[in-house]
Design a protein around this motif. Structure first.
Motif, mmCIF file in Angstrom:
data_model
loop_
_atom_site.group_PDB
_atom_site.id
_atom_site.type_symbol
_atom_site.label_atom_id
_atom_site.label_comp_id
_atom_site.label_asym_id
_atom_site.label_seq_id
_atom_site.Cartn_x
_atom_site.Cartn_y
_atom_site.Cartn_z
ATOM 1 N N GLU A 236 12.785 -6.462 -5.766
ATOM 2 C CA GLU A 236 13.843 -7.463 -5.943
ATOM 3 C C GLU A 236 13.480 -8.190 -7.313
ATOM 4 N N ALA A 237 12.358 -7.967 -7.758
ATOM 5 C CA ALA A 237 12.218 -8.727 -9.133
ATOM 6 C C ALA A 237 13.021 -7.676 -10.093
ATOM 7 N N TYR A 238 13.161 -6.577 -9.943
ATOM 8 C CA TYR A 238 13.847 -5.374 -10.696
ATOM 9 C C TYR A 238 15.318 -5.282 -10.557
ATOM 10 N N GLY A 239 15.894 -6.081 -9.632
ATOM 11 C CA GLY A 239 17.326 -6.091 -9.214
ATOM 12 C C GLY A 239 17.494 -5.150 -8.123
ATOM 13 N N LEU A 240 16.631 -4.749 -7.530
ATOM 14 C CA LEU A 240 17.018 -3.941 -6.098
ATOM 15 C C LEU A 240 17.279 -4.811 -5.179
ATOM 16 N N PRO A 241 17.961 -4.459 -4.014
ATOM 17 C CA PRO A 241 18.033 -5.272 -2.880
ATOM 18 C C PRO A 241 17.027 -5.059 -2.188
ATOM 19 N N ASP A 242 16.694 -6.331 -1.105
ATOM 20 C CA ASP A 242 15.596 -6.265 -0.190
ATOM 21 C C ASP A 242 15.678 -5.004 0.408
ATOM 22 N N GLU A 243 14.410 -4.439 0.761
ATOM 23 C CA GLU A 243 14.106 -3.096 1.319
ATOM 24 C C GLU A 243 13.191 -3.179 2.292
ATOM 25 N N GLY A 244 13.103 -2.340 3.403
ATOM 26 C CA GLY A 244 12.193 -2.344 4.272
ATOM 27 C C GLY A 244 10.865 -1.786 3.735
ATOM 28 N N GLU A 245 9.873 -1.935 4.659
ATOM 29 C CA GLU A 245 8.291 -1.517 4.232
ATOM 30 C C GLU A 245 8.505 0.076 3.992
ATOM 31 N N ASP A 246 9.329 0.950 4.963
ATOM 32 C CA ASP A 246 9.161 2.297 4.846
ATOM 33 C C ASP A 246 9.651 2.861 3.195
ATOM 34 N N GLU A 247 11.058 2.191 3.191
ATOM 35 C CA GLU A 247 11.606 2.627 1.671
ATOM 36 C C GLU A 247 10.847 2.028 0.717
ATOM 37 N N ARG A 248 9.865 1.004 0.441
ATOM 38 C CA ARG A 248 9.121 0.672 -0.509
ATOM 39 C C ARG A 248 7.858 1.654 -0.477
ATOM 40 N N LYS A 249 7.281 2.222 0.726
ATOM 41 C CA LYS A 249 6.336 2.967 0.574
ATOM 42 C C LYS A 249 6.741 4.304 0.036
ATOM 43 N N THR A 250 8.108 4.602 0.180
ATOM 44 C CA THR A 250 8.490 6.120 -0.424
ATOM 45 C C THR A 250 8.645 5.754 -1.785
ATOM 46 N N HIS A 251 9.078 4.693 -2.214
ATOM 47 C CA HIS A 251 8.964 4.510 -3.842
ATOM 48 C C HIS A 251 7.563 4.708 -4.318
ATOM 49 N N VAL A 252 6.737 4.307 -3.592
ATOM 50 C CA VAL A 252 5.210 4.011 -4.251
ATOM 51 C C VAL A 252 4.614 5.330 -4.203
ATOM 52 N N GLU A 253 5.206 6.380 -2.978
ATOM 53 C CA GLU A 253 4.709 7.578 -3.034
ATOM 54 C C GLU A 253 5.233 8.544 -3.961
ATOM 55 N N THR A 254 6.422 8.199 -4.440
ATOM 56 C CA THR A 254 6.999 8.911 -5.434
ATOM 57 C C THR A 254 6.514 8.603 -7.049
ATOM 58 N N ALA A 255 6.054 7.598 -7.030
ATOM 59 C CA ALA A 255 5.436 7.005 -8.336
ATOM 60 C C ALA A 255 4.006 7.658 -8.350
ATOM 61 N N ILE A 256 3.214 8.020 -7.136
ATOM 62 C CA ILE A 256 2.070 8.579 -7.129
ATOM 63 C C ILE A 256 2.209 10.158 -7.454
ATOM 64 N N VAL A 257 3.254 10.596 -6.728
ATOM 65 C CA VAL A 257 3.559 11.975 -7.067
ATOM 66 C C VAL A 257 3.665 12.404 -8.420
ATOM 67 N N LEU A 258 4.471 11.504 -9.225
ATOM 68 C CA LEU A 258 4.851 11.691 -10.545
ATOM 69 C C LEU A 258 3.730 11.489 -11.415
ATOM 70 N N TYR A 259 3.089 10.518 -11.195
ATOM 71 C CA TYR A 259 1.887 10.043 -12.004
ATOM 72 C C TYR A 259 0.644 10.993 -11.893
ATOM 73 N N TYR A 260 0.364 11.715 -10.759
ATOM 74 C CA TYR A 260 -0.814 12.487 -10.681
ATOM 75 C C TYR A 260 -0.542 14.004 -10.624
ATOM 76 N N GLY A 261 0.912 13.972 -10.709
ATOM 77 C CA GLY A 261 1.279 15.741 -11.012
ATOM 78 C C GLY A 261 1.386 16.513 -9.543
ATOM 79 N N PHE A 262 1.620 15.547 -8.492
ATOM 80 C CA PHE A 262 1.544 16.607 -7.295
ATOM 81 C C PHE A 262 3.107 17.234 -7.448
ATOM 82 N N ILE A 263 3.075 18.244 -7.975
ATOM 83 C CA ILE A 263 4.595 18.970 -7.759
ATOM 84 C C ILE A 263 4.034 20.406 -7.683
#
Length: 240
Positions: A170-197
């Motif tokens: 929400e600090a970046y303008g996104l609407p309030d989201e559930g825990e599962d959706e937040r975890k999905t965002h975090v997992e995406t960041a980890i995938v891209l940062y560490y190169g899990f492709i």
């Protein structure tokens, strides 16, 4: 030194008769020229209010290249007498979040207003009711891009899994989201940062990443598989 000297040094250095000419040398030469161009673009825009602000918040410097490149294209449209409508129709792409962020930053710059909702963006850009759906989509794409950049900064700075989960979308303008959706965002960041492709030549150890982030092994294992093509076997990736 001006903005282009570092590029010219790369392009003009060395004797043509003695310079190595192999596919490997071509790769490094092209990479160095591209890096120099990115840095030159950052030098042109580093004092631009919108770039300066986001750089101070996220510490990205020349990594903001895609956003700055989009801004330059949009600036050119305005200089030629175009409007926000012209820019939105031709330069904001549904599959490129950096263009959405560039548009948001440009509107904020020109209106001297911090945009806090898609409705406000629609009004300031004078795009009309018909564009409401597309503007709403672009607004949240821009917000999501900023959120992903903030997650990346946490990883670059040595943050842990709990720090990633603690970042409020929400600090970046996104609407309030559930825990599962937040975890999905975090997992995406980890995938891209560490190169899990799937196409990565060298993939990091799931266990090493889990230990580094102080994250549950199962979470990192799941993230490591999310961009793999589906296969017959359940075990896509073995962690040694």
């Amino acid at each position: 030194m001006n903005d282009t000297e570092d590029i010219e040094d790369i392009e003009d250095s060395g004797s043509s008769g003695e310079e190595e000419s192999t596919p490997r040398s071509w790769f490094y030469r092209d990479r160095d020229v591209a890096d120099a161009k990115r840095k030159a673009m950052y030098q042109r825009h580093k004092d631009r209010p919108s770039i300066k602000k986001i750089n101070e918040e996220l510490g990205l410097s020349d990594d903001l290249y895609p956003v700055m490149a989009s801004l330059e294209e949009m600036d050119a449209v305005l200089e030629d007498g175009g409007t926000f409508s012209d820019i939105f129709k031709t330069l904001v792409y549904s599959d490129a979040m950096e263009s959405a962020l560039a548009f948001l930053l440009l509107v904020e710059e020109k209106s001297n207003t911090q945009v806090k909702s898609p409705e406000q963006l629609l009004k300031l850009a004078k795009l009309g009711k018909k564009a409401e759906k597309d503007v709403t989509s672009a607004y949240y794409e821009a917000c999501e891009f900023k959120y992903q950049l903030a997650l990346e900064k946490i990883l670059r700075d040595g943050g842990k899994y709990k720090d990633l989960l603690g970042l409020n979308p929400e600090a970046y303008g996104l609407p309030d989201e559930g825990e599962d959706e937040r975890k999905t965002h975090v997992e995406t960041a980890i995938v891209l940062y560490y190169g899990f492709i799937e196409t990565a030549v060298f993939r990091p150890s799931v266990r090493d990443v889990a230990e580094e982030l102080e994250a549950p092994y199962e979470v990192i294992l799941k993230a490591s598989k999310c961009m793999d093509a589906k296969k017959d076997t359940d075990e896509i990736y073995k962690d040694f």
